[in-house]
Scaffold this active site. Structure first.
Site, mmCIF file in Angstrom:
data_model
loop_
_atom_site.group_PDB
_atom_site.id
_atom_site.type_symbol
_atom_site.label_atom_id
_atom_site.label_comp_id
_atom_site.label_asym_id
_atom_site.label_seq_id
_atom_site.Cartn_x
_atom_site.Cartn_y
_atom_site.Cartn_z
ATOM 1 N N HIS A 198 -27.244 13.130 14.000
ATOM 2 C CA HIS A 198 -28.536 13.809 13.863
ATOM 3 C C HIS A 198 -28.277 15.313 13.801
ATOM 4 C CE1 HIS A 198 -30.951 10.195 14.660
ATOM 5 N NE2 HIS A 198 -29.967 9.867 15.492
ATOM 6 N N LEU A 199 -28.584 15.915 12.661
ATOM 7 C CA LEU A 199 -28.345 17.345 12.475
ATOM 8 C C LEU A 199 -29.624 18.177 12.606
ATOM 9 C CD1 LEU A 199 -25.707 17.303 9.583
ATOM 10 C CD2 LEU A 199 -25.350 17.434 12.063
ATOM 11 N N ARG A 200 -30.766 17.511 12.708
ATOM 12 C CA ARG A 200 -32.058 18.126 13.061
ATOM 13 C C ARG A 200 -32.658 19.054 12.012
ATOM 14 N NH1 ARG A 200 -32.912 14.145 16.302
ATOM 15 N NH2 ARG A 200 -31.967 14.275 18.379
ATOM 16 N N HIS A 254 -23.370 8.103 11.927
ATOM 17 C CA HIS A 254 -24.649 8.250 12.615
ATOM 18 C C HIS A 254 -24.726 9.589 13.343
ATOM 19 C CE1 HIS A 254 -27.859 5.725 14.930
ATOM 20 N NE2 HIS A 254 -28.203 7.004 14.924
ATOM 21 N N HIS A 278 -30.656 18.053 21.581
ATOM 22 C CA HIS A 278 -32.036 18.400 21.922
ATOM 23 C C HIS A 278 -32.066 19.767 22.592
ATOM 24 C CE1 HIS A 278 -34.006 14.659 20.898
ATOM 25 N NE2 HIS A 278 -33.067 13.987 21.540
ATOM 26 N N ASN A 297 -31.379 6.026 23.512
ATOM 27 C CA ASN A 297 -31.994 4.843 22.916
ATOM 28 C C ASN A 297 -31.037 4.231 21.891
ATOM 29 O OD1 ASN A 297 -33.738 2.912 21.978
ATOM 30 N ND2 ASN A 297 -35.325 4.325 21.305
ATOM 31 N N ASP A 343 -23.918 8.733 17.161
ATOM 32 C CA ASP A 343 -25.347 8.926 17.429
ATOM 33 C C ASP A 343 -25.563 10.280 18.102
ATOM 34 O OD1 ASP A 343 -28.044 8.561 17.526
ATOM 35 O OD2 ASP A 343 -28.039 6.925 18.976
ATOM 36 N N HIS A 403 -25.901 1.338 16.581
ATOM 37 C CA HIS A 403 -25.712 1.423 18.042
ATOM 38 C C HIS A 403 -25.929 0.098 18.791
ATOM 39 C CE1 HIS A 403 -30.001 2.038 17.552
ATOM 40 N NE2 HIS A 403 -29.897 3.335 17.325
ATOM 41 N N ASP A 420 -33.801 5.278 11.527
ATOM 42 C CA ASP A 420 -33.285 5.388 12.887
ATOM 43 C C ASP A 420 -34.173 6.246 13.774
ATOM 44 O OD1 ASP A 420 -31.101 4.902 14.852
ATOM 45 O OD2 ASP A 420 -31.060 7.083 14.807
#
Length: 438
Positions: free
Chosen positions: A62-64, A60, A317, A286, A313, A235, A154
């Site tokens: 997030h590579l954006r 899990h 940002h 979240n 996760d 999660h 997700d």
């Protein structure tokens, strides 16, 4: 004339924290494991006092990229993963555009190959545009070069049970799995940001009750049983979810035609909702941080196998998305570079788990859930040399400014941990060594 084989000799490592041994690697594959090994012309790595683990696998991440390259890219996220001891990461689909087509999945896959630091495995969206209405190109993504096996919306819940049922039925045909962000939108809407309880009321923050997670988990395990398919709970964050998982896994084991797996994040294993009292948006995530009783239940569930895996996760940002009033800030925390030290502190140093157990929940089982044949194997002859060397007696204080991620929303800044990744090998090639990417 063929090139000479590439040889690497890792000397004196504590394999899985147990027996001390040397590992000989030839052309990216472990060829010998034992004591006193010699290999002419081999590069020798002194691993005295270090624990050797199979390369970590994150279910899990997030590579954006594409869409939010100001927060992270596949390259910078791959760097963070290598620093954290990972050799494979699953890149979530909530990019812009969404990874909901074969072409989009192949683009992420190709960016990972170009970065060359970890195996970047795209996660496909369950529904087109993450809208929760029409199934995405599940079969085409699976048949693409990216070979997508895990699907998730997700960041959003697949709230419609009919859509979730259809997704489970579809992926069953090729052994896929649907990973669910369990958040009933009628019980915890988009503004919900603090565990519902006395603290949320006192702070005036919209409540996110545990039941909003638990009812979706309960529904989805029943749908998995009905369809004979595989569902994965992303999660997990509450004691109630653990209760549902225990029941469901017992039922699935008796039946044998369906399966449920679950992950927990490092931050849900250590941090609690009390941290929100200062309104620091770094701690807005979240699902939200939960009270002590939930954290304890998650630790027990990870130790006894009810929860199968740890997943970061990792949610980078840009500063302008986090530096707002708490209710307006983006959800998410960094996690790739710090996951192993956090889990080692909570689970290994406390005596709840061994290093072999940590390898199971952070490498072997995640690789099995994702269907990654070349990852998560034991440190044995014939296995790919995906190896992480860990100093189990380090004394390292996290500095967010030193992160290789593009973002700085690091909840661990200023905390000291007693374990640290020293070297990461991807198929015998060092991607991170002695504090530097290679």
């Amino acid at each position: 004339m063929s090139a000479a084989p590439q040889r690497l000799l890792i000397r004196g490592a504590r394999v899985l924290g147990e027996t001390t041994a040397d590992l000989l690697v030839v052309d990216g594959t472990i060829t010998e494991v034992g004591g006193g090994l010699e290999a002419a012309g081999a590069e020798v790595v002194d691993a005295d006092g270090l624990v050797a683990l199979p390369g970590l696998v994150d279910l899990h991440t997030h590579l954006r990229e594409p869409g939010r390259e100001d927060a992270e890219t596949v390259l910078t996220g791959s760097r963070a993963a290598a620093v954290g001891g990972f050799t494979a990461v699953l890149a979530m689909a909530n990019t812009n555009p969404v990874t909901d087509t074969a072409e989009a999945a192949e683009r992420v896959h190709d960016l990972g190959v170009a970065a060359g630091l970890v195996d970047v495995v795209p996660v496909g969206a369950v529904t087109k545009g993450l809208a929760g209405e029409e199934l995405a190109e599940l079969g085409l993504m699976h048949r693409s070069r990216a070979r997508v096996t895990v699907f998730s919306d997700d960041g959003k819940c697949v709230a419609d049970p009919r859509v979730m049922r259809r997704a489970l039925e579809y992926v069953k045909a090729f052994g896929g799995v649907v990973s669910q962000h369990s958040q009933d939108p009628s019980l915890a809407g988009p503004s919900a940001c603090c565990h519902e309880g006395e603290l949320s009321g006192r702070l005036g923050l919209p409540g996110w009750p545990g039941i909003a997670e638990e009812v979706v988990v309960a529904r989805d395990v029943m749908l998995a049983r009905h369809t004979g398919s595989r569902v994965h709970v992303a999660h997990a964050s509450t004691a109630g979810t653990v209760e549902v998982l225990r029941w469901a896994k017992a039922q699935a084991a008796q039946d044998g035609t369906w399966a449920v797996t679950a992950e927990v994040t490092p931050h849900h294993l250590l941090l609690t909702t009390d941290l929100l009292s200062g309104y620091d948006p770094t701690y807005k995530v979240n699902p939200p941080l939960r009270p002590d009783e939930d954290v304890e239940a998650l630790r027990e569930a990870l130790a006894d196998g009810t929860i199968d895996a740890v997943a970061t996760d990792h949610a980078p940002h840009a500063r302008h998305d986090k530096e707002h009033a708490f209710v307006d800030a983006a959800f998410g925390m960094l996690g790739l570079e710090t996951a192993l030290p956090v889990v080692a502190q909570v689970m290994v140093e406390s005596g709840r788990m061994t290093w072999a157990d940590l390898a199971r929940v952070m490498s072997t089982t995640p690789a099995r859930i994702a269907g990654l044949a070349g990852q998560g194997q034991g440190l044995e002859v014939g296995a790919p040399a995906n190896i992480t060397l860990v100093d189990p007696s380090a004394d390292v204080t996290v500095d967010r400014a030193a992160s290789v991620s593009l973002s700085r929303n690091n909840p661990w800044h200023g905390r000291t941990f007693g374990a640290a990744v020293r070297t990461t090998f991807l198929r015998g090639r060092a991607t991170f060594r002695d504090g530097a990417l290679t």
